[in-house]
Enzyme design. Structure first.
Site, PDB file in Angstrom:
ATOM      1  N   GLU A 223       0.802  -1.224   0.000  1.00  0.00           N
ATOM      2  CA  GLU A 223       0.000   0.000   0.000  1.00  0.00           C
ATOM      3  C   GLU A 223       0.841   1.282   0.000  1.00  0.00           C
ATOM      4  O   GLU A 223       0.805   2.056   0.964  1.00  0.00           O
ATOM      5  CB  GLU A 223      -0.960   0.014   1.192  1.00  0.00           C
ATOM      6  CG  GLU A 223      -1.990  -1.097   1.155  1.00  0.00           C
ATOM      7  CD  GLU A 223      -3.071  -0.931   2.220  1.00  0.00           C
ATOM      8  OE1 GLU A 223      -3.062   0.095   2.937  1.00  0.00           O
ATOM      9  OE2 GLU A 223      -3.924  -1.819   2.326  1.00  0.00           O
ATOM     10  N   GLU A 404      -5.730  -8.543   1.107  1.00  0.00           N
ATOM     11  CA  GLU A 404      -6.416  -8.024   2.294  1.00  0.00           C
ATOM     12  C   GLU A 404      -7.872  -7.744   1.951  1.00  0.00           C
ATOM     13  O   GLU A 404      -8.175  -7.143   0.922  1.00  0.00           O
ATOM     14  CB  GLU A 404      -5.777  -6.733   2.820  1.00  0.00           C
ATOM     15  CG  GLU A 404      -4.412  -6.917   3.450  1.00  0.00           C
ATOM     16  CD  GLU A 404      -3.892  -5.640   4.098  1.00  0.00           C
ATOM     17  OE1 GLU A 404      -4.722  -4.776   4.499  1.00  0.00           O
ATOM     18  OE2 GLU A 404      -2.657  -5.500   4.198  1.00  0.00           O
TER      19      GLU A 404
END
Length: 497
Positions: A223, A404
């Site tokens: 991320e 995720e």
């Protein structure tokens, strides 16, 4: 769009590590299942009493043979042992120990004590039937100061972890960087310093050579957008800086680090696969106006295309560059050859999906779905389908893994010691169904990792939010399988819903 207007847009959207998202005009894509999941999760993860004991029906939704069901964690969130066996200090050690930064003054010093209890946790994974485990390696545990001779005790820990996974027939998926930058590198400028990307490539090479023969899949940077938005624009993540011009230079250097790590693996004799881990959020106009459409397009540029285009097309999106302006540190920081490095061919893309975003013609964002305990998270399973099919449509049939997806719940053990997180079950069920539909429509999805295996240190929220399939009593470090864990075991057993 002016810098001031863009700041307003980002301020509304970048509320957390996964801030972004919305839904398409008219909500035409919403499914009944998605609406049901939203209703269950609103105001917590409670469920109507009759759903608590109802048997789970078999929907007949089977995933492809060999599909890898897994769970995910990250080093700082679960390991603890922050001062043991030669580990150096990270930016998150510094940040969490700064008064006022973390809810309740929590730190990751102990977390879920996974460093000492990894064998027990591996047994939990085996008992759940996991086929894949996505974890991260702590850079300061390998190189205390971010460079130089590696710490053998740190490498040995991860070797034991990887060997333990293989002994239990669980495939390791290792992330090289999940935000815990060595503090010494931050002191030298952190990700604003181009040299940090070079240090990352050296660190990656050390880890590849130590563990690469046992790790089939590597993820480079987790991320990068979260580091940019939360760490450098809003300052509520480490390193706690509020400087938008610096933030997008950081974005470039994180992308450069990714590309250099890919090249380091290719330069070795290893055969492992490698790719980035990006949190992607579908951006939808909030209405039918041309203004909303234009604002949404630019917002998608900052949220998604800034990272996807550079990796898969070898160029940053021009609308974002124009909006940043020629004098921005990012634009000035791109050197000849950088985009060729960043676009080094990858083997897969890791997608992390949590929430959508609606953008208005006034360049604000609005919420149209119920939210979870994490106020930034709108619950919209259809967004999973949309982001997966969009990536395949726009960037080709690159293999995809979901690394995720999950939900925080106010989990509390009942009188009998069990944890009935019915809302998490509903959430995962509807997102799995959306992923299954994407597979049916041609998305090359290989695996799905629930966030998270364990309750853990949830960054700025400390231990206030629980995201795990497994309940952790932090005082005793006792683990309890939640209802969602038992349900997930059945999903894995029958390879679907």
């Amino acid at each position: 769009m002016s810098l001031l207007t863009r700041r307003r847009l980002l301020r509304r959207a970048a509320l957390s590590a996964t801030a972004a998202g919305a839904a398409r005009t008219g909500l035409a894509g919403a499914t009944a299942a998605g609406i049901a999941a939203s209703t269950v999760a609103l105001g917590g993860c409670d469920s109507p009493p009759e759903r608590t004991t109802d048997p789970e029906p078999d929907r007949g939704l089977r995933f492809p043979d060999g599909f890898a069901w897994g769970a995910a964690t990250s080093a700082y969130q679960i390991e603890g042992a922050t001062k043991e066996d030669g580990r150096g200090e990270s930016v998150w050690d510094t940040f969490s120990h700064t008064p006022g930064r973390i809810r309740n003054g929590d730190t990751g010093d102990v977390a879920a004590d996974h460093y000492h209890r990894y064998a027990q946790d591996l047994d939990l994974m085996r008992d759940l039937g996991l086929r894949s485990y996505r974890f991260s390696i702590s850079w300061p545990r390998i190189q205390a100061d971010g460079s130089g001779r590696p710490n053998q005790r740190g490498l040995d820990f991860y070797r034991r972890l990887v060997d333990g996974l293989h002994e239990r027939d669980i495939a390791p998926m290792a992330t090289l960087f999940h935000w815990d930058l060595p503090q010494a590198l931050q002191d030298a400028g952190g990700w604003e310093n181009r040299d940090t990307a070079e240090r990352f490539a050296e660190y990656a090479d050390v880890v590849f050579r130590a563990l690469g023969d046992r790790v089939p899949v590597w993820l480079t940077v987790n991320e990068p957008k979260t580091v940019v938005q939360n760490g450098y624009i809003w300052g509520h993540h480490a390193p706690g800086i509020r400087d938008e011009d610096a933030a997008y230079l950081v974005a470039h250097h994180l992308q450069l680090a990714h590309g250099l790590a890919v090249q380091a693996l290719r330069a070795s004799s290893l055969t492992g696969r490698i790719g980035p881990a990006l949190n992607l959020h579908p951006c939808y106009p909030a209405d039918d106006s041309a203004e909303s459409a234009a604002a949404t397009r630019l917002h998608d540029g900052y949220e998604n295309r800034l990272y996807l285009d550079s990796i898969f097309k070898g160029a940053y999106p021009q609308d974002v560059l124009d909006d940043l302006g020629p004098d921005s540190r990012m634009v000035r920081g791109v050197r000849d050859g950088d985009l060729k490095i960043i676009s080094s061919p990858v083997d897969l893309l890791a997608v992390q999906y949590y929430t959508p975003l609606y953008v208005t013609g006034a360049r604000d964002t609005v919420r149209k779905w119920p939210t979870s305990e994490a106020e930034w998270q709108q619950i919209y399973p259809e967004g999973m389908y949309d982001i997966l099919t969009r990536v395949t449509r726009d960037y080709g049939r690159v293999p995809i893994t979901i690394t995720e997806n999950g939900l925080p719940c106010p989990d509390v053990p009942g009188p009998d010691g069990t944890v009935d997180d019915a809302g998490r079950v509903a959430f995962l069920r509807d997102h799995f169904a959306a992923a299954h539909r994407a597979v049916g429509d041609g998305v090359p999805l290989e695996s799905y990792h629930v966030w998270s295996l364990l309750d853990n240190f949830e960054w700025a929220e400390g231990y206030e939010q629980r995201w795990g399939l497994v309940y952790v009593d932090y005082a005793s470090q006792r683990r309890v399988l939640k209802r969602s864990a038992h349900w997930y075991r059945d999903v894995i057993r029958r390879n679907g819903l």
